[in-house]
Design a protein around this motif. Structure first.
Motif, PDB file in Angstrom:
ATOM      1  N   PHE A  27      30.773  36.313  43.926  1.00 43.76           N
ATOM      2  CA  PHE A  27      29.539  37.055  43.685  1.00 43.76           C
ATOM      3  C   PHE A  27      28.382  36.150  44.082  1.00 43.76           C
ATOM      4  CE2 PHE A  27      26.009  38.658  41.181  1.00 43.76           C
ATOM      5  CZ  PHE A  27      26.138  40.024  41.304  1.00 43.76           C
ATOM      6  N   PRO A  28      27.358  36.696  44.744  1.00 44.83           N
ATOM      7  CA  PRO A  28      27.091  38.099  45.043  1.00 44.83           C
ATOM      8  C   PRO A  28      27.835  38.569  46.291  1.00 44.83           C
ATOM      9  CG  PRO A  28      25.318  36.764  45.895  1.00 44.83           C
ATOM     10  CD  PRO A  28      26.247  35.826  45.174  1.00 44.83           C
ATOM     11  N   SER A  29      27.818  39.878  46.467  1.00 40.07           N
ATOM     12  CA  SER A  29      28.376  40.464  47.671  1.00 40.07           C
ATOM     13  C   SER A  29      27.297  40.538  48.741  1.00 40.07           C
ATOM     14  CB  SER A  29      28.897  41.872  47.370  1.00 40.07           C
ATOM     15  OG  SER A  29      27.816  42.707  46.981  1.00 40.07           O
ATOM     16  N   ALA A  45      22.162  35.065  41.351  1.00 40.47           N
ATOM     17  CA  ALA A  45      23.327  34.667  40.553  1.00 40.47           C
ATOM     18  C   ALA A  45      24.525  34.477  41.473  1.00 40.47           C
ATOM     19  CB  ALA A  45      23.625  35.716  39.495  1.00 40.47           C
ATOM     20  N   VAL A  46      25.281  33.398  41.226  1.00 41.40           N
ATOM     21  CA  VAL A  46      26.400  33.046  42.102  1.00 41.40           C
ATOM     22  C   VAL A  46      27.581  32.607  41.240  1.00 41.40           C
ATOM     23  CG1 VAL A  46      27.176  31.607  44.028  1.00 41.40           C
ATOM     24  CG2 VAL A  46      24.752  32.189  43.818  1.00 41.40           C
ATOM     25  N   SER A  87      29.689  28.599  38.484  1.00 40.44           N
ATOM     26  CA  SER A  87      28.734  29.694  38.327  1.00 40.44           C
ATOM     27  C   SER A  87      27.363  29.089  38.111  1.00 40.44           C
ATOM     28  CB  SER A  87      29.118  30.593  37.153  1.00 40.44           C
ATOM     29  OG  SER A  87      29.093  29.875  35.930  1.00 40.44           O
ATOM     30  N   GLY A  88      26.361  29.850  38.492  1.00 39.37           N
ATOM     31  CA  GLY A  88      24.992  29.374  38.341  1.00 39.37           C
ATOM     32  C   GLY A  88      24.054  30.242  39.147  1.00 39.37           C
ATOM     33  N   SER A 254      21.220  44.948  34.426  1.00 42.94           N
ATOM     34  CA  SER A 254      21.472  43.724  33.660  1.00 42.94           C
ATOM     35  C   SER A 254      21.724  42.542  34.588  1.00 42.94           C
ATOM     36  CB  SER A 254      22.675  43.926  32.738  1.00 42.94           C
ATOM     37  OG  SER A 254      22.968  42.748  32.024  1.00 42.94           O
ATOM     38  N   ILE A 255      22.340  42.793  35.732  1.00 38.68           N
ATOM     39  CA  ILE A 255      22.679  41.711  36.661  1.00 38.68           C
ATOM     40  C   ILE A 255      21.580  41.486  37.699  1.00 38.68           C
ATOM     41  CG2 ILE A 255      24.339  40.921  38.389  1.00 38.68           C
ATOM     42  CD1 ILE A 255      25.414  40.982  35.514  1.00 38.68           C
TER      43      ILE A 255
END
Length: 761
Positions: A27-29, A45-46, A87-88, A254-255
């Protein structure tokens, strides 16, 4: 230009090739867009999976097209990976970017990957009824031309699952049904082009509008009450129409975040009272805030047109809702667009374009800046613990979530798994879903430790064999129950270990090893290479060590089977031997050596008419004579016949007895000049006159002589006696009582007789 494009192509191909092997971006796409703040700042976000040994994962943003964003430096996404899971976020300003991600191992880039198009920009949710939902059948003229304009691609006409896909985002082409419930690009592709050009940021649309709905349908469905389509007389199912809005808000918004809801509804409320519409729309605004815990913005268009008429009470109610709420903004008055309409209510072709321009005018810079956007949430980190049987329990690092949906279907607060990938959706107390990172469980249980046997596990009898674990952050338990990274043993019992990590996960048992022990070797013996343990200054003593082994260490610290010793003094030495396995013997018996100083050079004098002698004899055992610098071989006495006039020198030799047997020669004496007196020839008696009865005989060449002494009357005073090899001065003592007078000394030699007249005083 072509060269630059080819270089970029090779760069990107390199990213994909490396990334596929070692690092992935889950993620992300492609085409994901995250809401920016009012300072034009945003965060992408990754999360993904990198190498398990990575120290950190970094990311950066590179504009897809010059002028559509600002390139960033490399930023740390995560420096505390969980079995490679990272993630981060990556920060940047509004723009359309290529997201590059790389892993760092020991300060070096180990792998990398890329998402070719992601954005920081503006996110909108379209809501309302059919003129917001759209219809391909009403011939929307175009989709978006700008590559930065995108729509959510998941569409379902009848119902929406609780957690639809988050990653189906596509370019907003004309035929795209903007999910989860829009049909066609409608006006939103053109609006996206206008906004992207005006704001210079990418645009993302969600569409939750639902044809034929009234404000009552939205409010009743939001409260979980049954509600009906007045035109068809059928019930809305599965919480529709509000379910589409709530699910999108609690999952996608939310994302990704959101700038505002674009509300266009009111046509089917032509017979609704103003107060009822107002109260119901206010209720819906508040319900959205309750279901998200966020102050979601609304842009409410003034819309009521149906049967080719405008209904003032609806317009007035909409105006009141705008006035009542600080987070509700006035949208376009759409009733003025395309009058009359083909069917009295729906826009078509040019009217659809006019609708795009109308929203673009109301979404001015100032209006957008006055809206406080909702920003996306961070990816939730996971942790793990080991259960009995080494099943892995995966849970969120943060607490306080009210519901859990794990990838294996579990709804418990943690997910139990033996192998595979673990991830989930976590729901907070408000109802919003939070995306977790993805952890690969394979490899979380630590591997069996790798034991290193020092010296292959071989030790010397009476000492410990050493086993150790070279590198681990886990607790290590050995076969005897002790813990630590090192294990010492003086037995041949089995040696093995297991390791337990900080989460309680225990490895399988290591392979079993055993120690073995070799006998201590016997001490070596020491001998002298030259047979003696004594030497003189300037010489060396060489000690030799003997043993079945080939490695020796001397008490003086030197290594080898020979020890060369120099320098004056008396010293003691020992040696030990070491086997190939490192076993040391005891030291050998000590051996003493002594290196002597050289004696002082002798002093020479003329010892007789024909001889040279050493004046002091107490320190010397023998001598080495030299004439004009040449060795007089065989001359070892303290006195020699000087056969020639010239310079003589000598070395004195000291002899030392065992155990330090050695012969030490001095330096040469000073040169002594010898010169024979012209009057001396043959045999000589001196002194004459004789004093106290002592006189000496000397010969120029060695002779055997018979010596006798008579007085003037021929009487024999000293019986004849033989002197063999007479050469050096030979002292003869006669009684000192002889009266003063003349006496005759006779020497018989080689058939000759020679008589000397001596005067005795």
């Amino acid at each position: 230009m072509i060269g630059r494009l080819l270089g970029l192509l090779f760069f990107l191909l390199g990213f994909v090739q490396i990334g596929n092997a070692q690092l992935s971006i889950a993620f992300p796409s492609e085409r994901a867009i995250f809401q920016r703040d009012n300072s034009n700042q945003g965060e992408i976000a990754v999360y993904g999976i990198g190498p398990v040994n990575a120290d950190a994962v970094e990311g950066r943003l590179v504009p897809v097209t010059s002028g559509q964003g600002v390139a960033t430096d490399w930023q740390v996404i995560d420096s505390n990976l969980l079995n490679g899971a990272y993630s981060g976020k990556v920060k940047g300003v509004g723009g359309w970017y290529r997201l590059e991600v790389r892993s760092i191992v020991n300060g070096n880039v180990s792998s990398s990957s890329v998402v070719y198009k992601v954005g920081i920009g503006e996110v909108f949710m379209v809501a309302g009824q059919s003129n917001a939902q759209g219809f391909l059948l009403f011939n929307p003229p175009v989709g978006a031309f700008d590559d930065r304009v995108n729509g959510y691609g998941y569409y379902n006409k009848d119902e929406i699952p609780e957690n639809p896909t988050l990653t189906d985002i596509r370019h907003l082409d004309r035929e795209l049904n903007i999910g989860p419930h829009g049909q066609s690009a409608w006006a939103w592709g053109q609006l996206g082009d206008l906004l992207a050009a005006k704001l210079n940021v990418p645009i993302l649309f969600f569409n939750v509008a639902y044809e034929g709905t009234t404000i009552e349908n939205w409010v009743s469905s939001s409260a979980g009450l049954p509600t009906y389509n007045d035109g068809l007389g059928t019930a809305f199912e599965n919480g529709a129409p509000y379910s589409f809005m709530r699910v999108t808000l609690q999952n996608h918004v939310s994302i990704y975040g959101l700038r505002t809801i674009l509300w266009m509804q009111g046509e089917n409320d032509f017979d609704t009272k103003q107060i009822d519409y107002k109260n119901r729309l206010n209720t819906l605004v508040k319900k959205v805030a309750t279901d998200t815990g966020k102050n979601i913005n609304w842009m409410v268009s003034r819309t009521s047109y149906i049967f080719d008429k405008t209904y003032g009470q609806i317009i007035a109610a909409q105006n009141e809702v705008v006035a009542d709420n600080s987070n509700v903004f006035s949208g376009p008055f759409t009733d003025r667009i395309q009058n009359p309409r083909t069917d009295g209510v729906h826009l078509s072709y040019s009217g659809i374009t006019e609708l795009a321009y109308a929203f673009d005018r109301d979404l001015s810079f100032n209006v957008i800046q006055s809206m406080q956007p909702t920003l996306g949430t961070a990816i939730e980190e996971l942790k793990y613990a080991c259960n009995s049987g080494n099943t892995i329990s995966i849970s969120a690092v943060k607490n306080g979530f009210s519901a859990y949906k794990w990838v294996n279907g579990s709804t418990a607060s943690s997910m139990s798994i033996i192998s595979g990938d673990a991830s989930g959706l976590l729901r907070d107390n408000t109802g919003n879903y939070h995306l977790t990172e993805k952890v690969t469980v394979n490899g979380l249980v630590p591997p069996a430790p790798s034991i290193i046997a020092e010296n292959d596990g071989v030790a010397c009898s009476g000492k410990n064999a050493r086993f150790y674990i070279n590198s681990t952050a886990n607790e290590v338990e050995w076969s005897d129950g002790t813990t630590g990274y090192e294990f010492l043993t003086n037995t041949t019992d089995p040696v093995y270990a297991v390791q337990t990590d900080q989460y309680g996960c225990k490895s399988a048992r290591s392979p079993t090893l055993r120690a073995s022990f070799t006998p201590t070797p016997e001490p070596p013996t020491i001998t002298s290479l030259f047979g003696s343990y004594g030497a003189c200054d300037g010489e060396s003593i060489v000690l030799m060590a003997s043993s079945e082994n080939r490695i020796f260490r001397w008490s003086s610290g030197e290594w080898g089977d020979q020890l060369v010793i120099n320098g004056v003094g008396e010293r003691e030495y020992q040696v030990l031997t070491i086997t190939e396995n490192g076993c040391e013997s005891a030291f050998s018996e000590p051996v003493s050596i002594k290196i002597f100083e050289k004696p002082s050079p002798p002093s020479l004098f003329k010892s007789g008419p024909y001889s040279v002698g050493v004046s002091s004899l107490e320190d010397y055992e023998s001598f080495q004579w030299f004439f004009e610098g040449k060795d007089l071989a065989g001359q070892v006495e303290s006195e020699i016949l000087a056969s020639e006039n010239g310079f003589y020198s000598v070395k004195g030799v000291e002899v030392h007895s065992a155990p330090y047997a050695s012969s030490c020669a001095s330096e040469k004496s000073e040169l002594f000049r010898y010169e024979k007196s012209p009057e001396h020839n043959g045999l000589i008696v001196y002194p004459n006159p004789v004093i106290d009865g002592d006189f000496s005989l000397t010969s120029e060449v060695p002779i055997d002589a018979v010596v006798s002494l008579k007085d003037a009357k021929g009487r024999i005073l000293m019986n004849p006696f033989v002197i063999q090899k007479l050469s050096y001065p030979q002292k003869i003592r006669v009684s000192s009582d002889l009266p003063t007078g003349i006496y005759f000394l006779t020497l018989d030699y080689d058939g000759l007789e020679k008589r000397f007249k001596l005067f005795f005083e």
